[in-house]
Scaffold this active site. Structure first.
Site, PDB file in Angstrom:
ATOM      1  N   GLY A 185     -38.631  44.711  14.764  1.00 25.01           N
ATOM      2  CA  GLY A 185     -39.601  43.789  15.366  1.00 25.01           C
ATOM      3  C   GLY A 185     -40.756  44.526  16.019  1.00 25.01           C
ATOM      4  O   GLY A 185     -40.865  45.753  15.914  1.00 25.01           O
ATOM      5  N   LYS A 224     -28.736  31.474  19.629  1.00 22.43           N
ATOM      6  CA  LYS A 224     -27.638  32.316  19.156  1.00 22.43           C
ATOM      7  C   LYS A 224     -27.904  33.802  19.409  1.00 22.43           C
ATOM      8  O   LYS A 224     -27.007  34.543  19.812  1.00 22.43           O
ATOM      9  CB  LYS A 224     -27.372  32.059  17.670  1.00 22.43           C
ATOM     10  CG  LYS A 224     -26.637  30.739  17.440  1.00 22.43           C
ATOM     11  CD  LYS A 224     -26.594  30.349  15.989  1.00 22.43           C
ATOM     12  CE  LYS A 224     -25.580  31.128  15.207  1.00 22.43           C
ATOM     13  NZ  LYS A 224     -25.512  30.659  13.791  1.00 22.43           N
ATOM     14  N   GLY A 254     -20.214  43.786  23.334  1.00 21.11           N
ATOM     15  CA  GLY A 254     -18.902  44.219  22.842  1.00 21.11           C
ATOM     16  C   GLY A 254     -18.985  45.630  22.260  1.00 21.11           C
ATOM     17  O   GLY A 254     -18.081  46.453  22.468  1.00 21.11           O
ATOM     18  N   TYR A 264     -35.338  29.165  24.568  1.00 20.66           N
ATOM     19  CA  TYR A 264     -35.655  30.555  24.902  1.00 20.66           C
ATOM     20  C   TYR A 264     -35.329  30.841  26.367  1.00 20.66           C
ATOM     21  O   TYR A 264     -34.595  31.771  26.682  1.00 20.66           O
ATOM     22  CB  TYR A 264     -37.135  30.817  24.603  1.00 20.66           C
ATOM     23  CG  TYR A 264     -37.520  32.282  24.627  1.00 20.66           C
ATOM     24  CD1 TYR A 264     -37.002  33.169  23.688  1.00 20.66           C
ATOM     25  CD2 TYR A 264     -38.421  32.771  25.565  1.00 20.66           C
ATOM     26  CE1 TYR A 264     -37.359  34.514  23.695  1.00 20.66           C
ATOM     27  CE2 TYR A 264     -38.792  34.112  25.577  1.00 20.66           C
ATOM     28  CZ  TYR A 264     -38.262  34.982  24.642  1.00 20.66           C
ATOM     29  OH  TYR A 264     -38.627  36.305  24.655  1.00 20.66           O
ATOM     30  N   LYS A 315     -32.175  33.116  27.432  1.00 22.99           N
ATOM     31  CA  LYS A 315     -32.392  34.403  28.102  1.00 22.99           C
ATOM     32  C   LYS A 315     -31.694  34.429  29.466  1.00 22.99           C
ATOM     33  O   LYS A 315     -31.192  35.458  29.891  1.00 22.99           O
ATOM     34  CB  LYS A 315     -33.891  34.669  28.263  1.00 22.99           C
ATOM     35  CG  LYS A 315     -34.595  35.046  26.951  1.00 22.99           C
ATOM     36  CD  LYS A 315     -34.256  36.466  26.530  1.00 22.99           C
ATOM     37  CE  LYS A 315     -35.011  36.899  25.287  1.00 22.99           C
ATOM     38  NZ  LYS A 315     -34.656  38.254  24.833  1.00 22.99           N
ATOM     39  N   GLN A 366     -16.964  42.691  35.022  1.00 23.67           N
ATOM     40  CA  GLN A 366     -15.578  42.722  34.528  1.00 23.67           C
ATOM     41  C   GLN A 366     -15.200  44.052  33.867  1.00 23.67           C
ATOM     42  O   GLN A 366     -14.057  44.457  33.915  1.00 23.67           O
ATOM     43  CB  GLN A 366     -15.378  41.562  33.547  1.00 23.67           C
ATOM     44  CG  GLN A 366     -13.939  41.128  33.435  1.00 23.67           C
ATOM     45  CD  GLN A 366     -13.806  39.833  32.645  1.00 23.67           C
ATOM     46  OE1 GLN A 366     -14.653  38.948  32.744  1.00 23.67           O
ATOM     47  NE2 GLN A 366     -12.768  39.728  31.848  1.00 23.67           N
TER      48      GLN A 366
END
Ligand code: UDP
Length: 339
Positions: free
Chosen positions: A33, A114, A125, A168, A172, A185
Site C-alpha cells: 500500500g 475485517k 497472533g 473505519y 480502528k 494478557q
C-alpha cells in the site's frame, strides 16, 4: 522525483534508530500500500529481512516492483484476515493492512471492519507466537468529530457508531482494544500510532481510492473542476509521507516506546478551500472550483496535538505543505508521462 533520495533522507533523519533496523525480521501487512511500501523501502534499504503481505485489494504491485528481486524482500499475496504461519523468526510485526479512503467506507465497509478486527487478531497472533514487537497503525478517526482541537491522545473520541464512517472509526478503535488486550494478557511489546492525514507519491487518485490531495492534483493537472465537498471550511492538517514514515519507524524501533499510543501528523492546519486554491496555483491550472454536498460525519476540523511525539520520539514534521505538494505534483506529472 527520485524515490531513492527520499528514502535516503528518511534514513538520515532517523539517525541512530536506523541502525537498529539492520538484520531484523519484519513482517509488514499492507506492505504494497501507500504507507506500507514506503516502510518496506526503508527497511529493505537498511538491510532488514522483510516479509511483505498484501492481498492487493487496494495496494499495488508497482509500489514494490523495485524491491521484488532483492534477497532481503519477500512478497506474499495473502489476506491477513486468514491465518498464516511462518517458520522463520519474526522480530517485528507492523500491521498496516486496511483500506483507508472515505469512498471505500461506503463500498467496502465489511472488508475494512475485517482488516482491523479479524486481521489484527491474526497479526497479533503471529507476534505472540514469535514474541515479536507489534506496531499498529491506527488513525485520527478514532477521535471522530473531535471537540478538542488540537486533539491529544487523552481525548476519548466522539464517534457515530452507526454512521458512514463507522466501519473505519469503530474498527480502528476495536483494533486498538485488541492491541491493549494482547499487551495485558500476553505481555506483548506493542505500540499504537494514530496517523493523521498523510499525502505523497504512491497515493492513489482514482475512484474509490482517491483522497483529497491526489484528487485535487489530478483534477488540476487535467483542468477538470476541483470538487470541494461542502463549503470548504472544514480543515485538515496534512503530513508529507517521508515525515510520517520517519515517525512510524521511530515509534516502532525506539527501545523506550513500549506500550505508547502516539499521534503522528502535521500541525499545519488548512481549510479544504485554501487547499484547492493552493493546488490550483502550484499547478498553474485553469480548473474551476466547484462545490457539492458534504458527506455525512465529515469532521469539521482535524489537527493533532503532537507534544507526545516531540517528547518521546524526538520527532516533528519537517516538510511544509507547499514543498510536499510540489513534490507530489512532480511525481504525478512524471507518472502521467510514463517516466
Ligand atoms: N474532499 C473534498 N473533495 C474531494 C475529496 C475530499 O472536498 O474531492 C474533502 C472531504 O470531504 C474532507 C477532506 O476533503 O473534508 C479530506 O478528505 P479525505 O478523503 O482526504 O480524507 P478524510 O480526512 O476525510 O478522512
Amino acid at each position: 522525483m527520485k524515490m531513492n533520495k527520499e528514502i535516503e533522507k528518511i534514513i538520515r533523519n532517523l539517525g541512530d534508530i536506523s541502525k537498529s533496523i539492520k538484520d531484523k525480521n519484519v513482517l509488514v501487512t499492507g506492505g504494497a500500500g501507500f504507507l506500507g511500501s514506503w516502510i518496506c523501502d526503508v527497511l529493505v534499504e537498511q538491510q532488514a529481512k522483510v516479509i511483505c503481505l498484501d492481498n492487493l485489494s487496494s495496494g499495488l504491485k508497482s509500489n514494490i516492483s523495485s524491491m521484488i528481486d532483492k534477497d532481503n524482500f519477500k512478497f506474499i499475496q495473502h489476506d491477513i484476515t486468514q491465518p498464516i504461519f511462518f517458520d522463520e523468526q519474526i522480530d517485528m510485526v507492523m500491521h498496516l493492512a486496511s483500506r483507508a479512503s472515505p469512498f471505500e467506507f461506503e463500498k467496502y465497509p465489511i472488508q475494512i471492519l475485517k482488516a482491523n478486527t479479524l486481521g489484527i487478531w491474526v497479526a497479533l497472533g503471529i507476534a505472540k507466537k514469535h514474541d515479536a514487537r507489534f506496531l499498529y497503525t491506527s488513525t485520527s478517526e478514532v477521535y471522530g468529530k473531535a471537540e478538542e482541537i488540537p486533539t491529544s491522545e487523552e481525548y476519548r473520541g466522539n464517534v457515530n457508531p452507526v454512521g458512514l464512517r463507522s466501519c473505519y472509526d469503530e474498527a480502528k478503535r476495536c483494533g486498538e482494544s485488541y492491541v491493549v488486550a494482547y499487551r495485558m494478557q500476553h505481555d506483548l511489546d506493542t505500540r499504537i500510532a494514530r496517523i493523521f492525514n498523510t499525502y505523497g507519491p504512491r497515493m492513489r487518485a482514482e475512484g474509490v481510492y482517491g483522497r483529497v490531495i491526489p484528487r485535487f492534483i489530478e483534477q488540476a493537472l487535467s483542468d477538470k473542476p476541483i470538487t470541494i465537498f461542502g463549503d470548504g471550511s472544514q480543515t485538515r492538517s496534512f503530513c508529507y509521507v517521508t515525515d510520517q514514515v520517519e515517525g512510524l519507524l521511530r515509534l516502532a524501533f525506539l527501545e523506550d516506546a513500549e506500550g505508547e499510543v502516539i499521534n503522528i501528523g502535521s500541525e499545519e492546519e488548512i481549510t479544504i478551500l485554501e487547499l484547492a486554491k493552493l493546488v490550483k496555483e502550484l499547478t498553474n491550472s485553469k480548473s474551476e472550483i466547484v462545490f457539492s454536498e458534504l458527506p455525512e460525519d465529515d469532521p469539521p476540523r482535524r489537527k493533532p496535538d503532537i507534544t507526545k511525539a516531540k517528547k518521546i520520539l524526538n520527532w516533528e514534521p519537517k516538510v511544509e505543505l507547499e514543498e510536499g505538494l510540489s513534490k507530489m505534483i512532480k511525481w504525478f506529472k512524471e507518472k502521467e508521462s510514463g517516466k
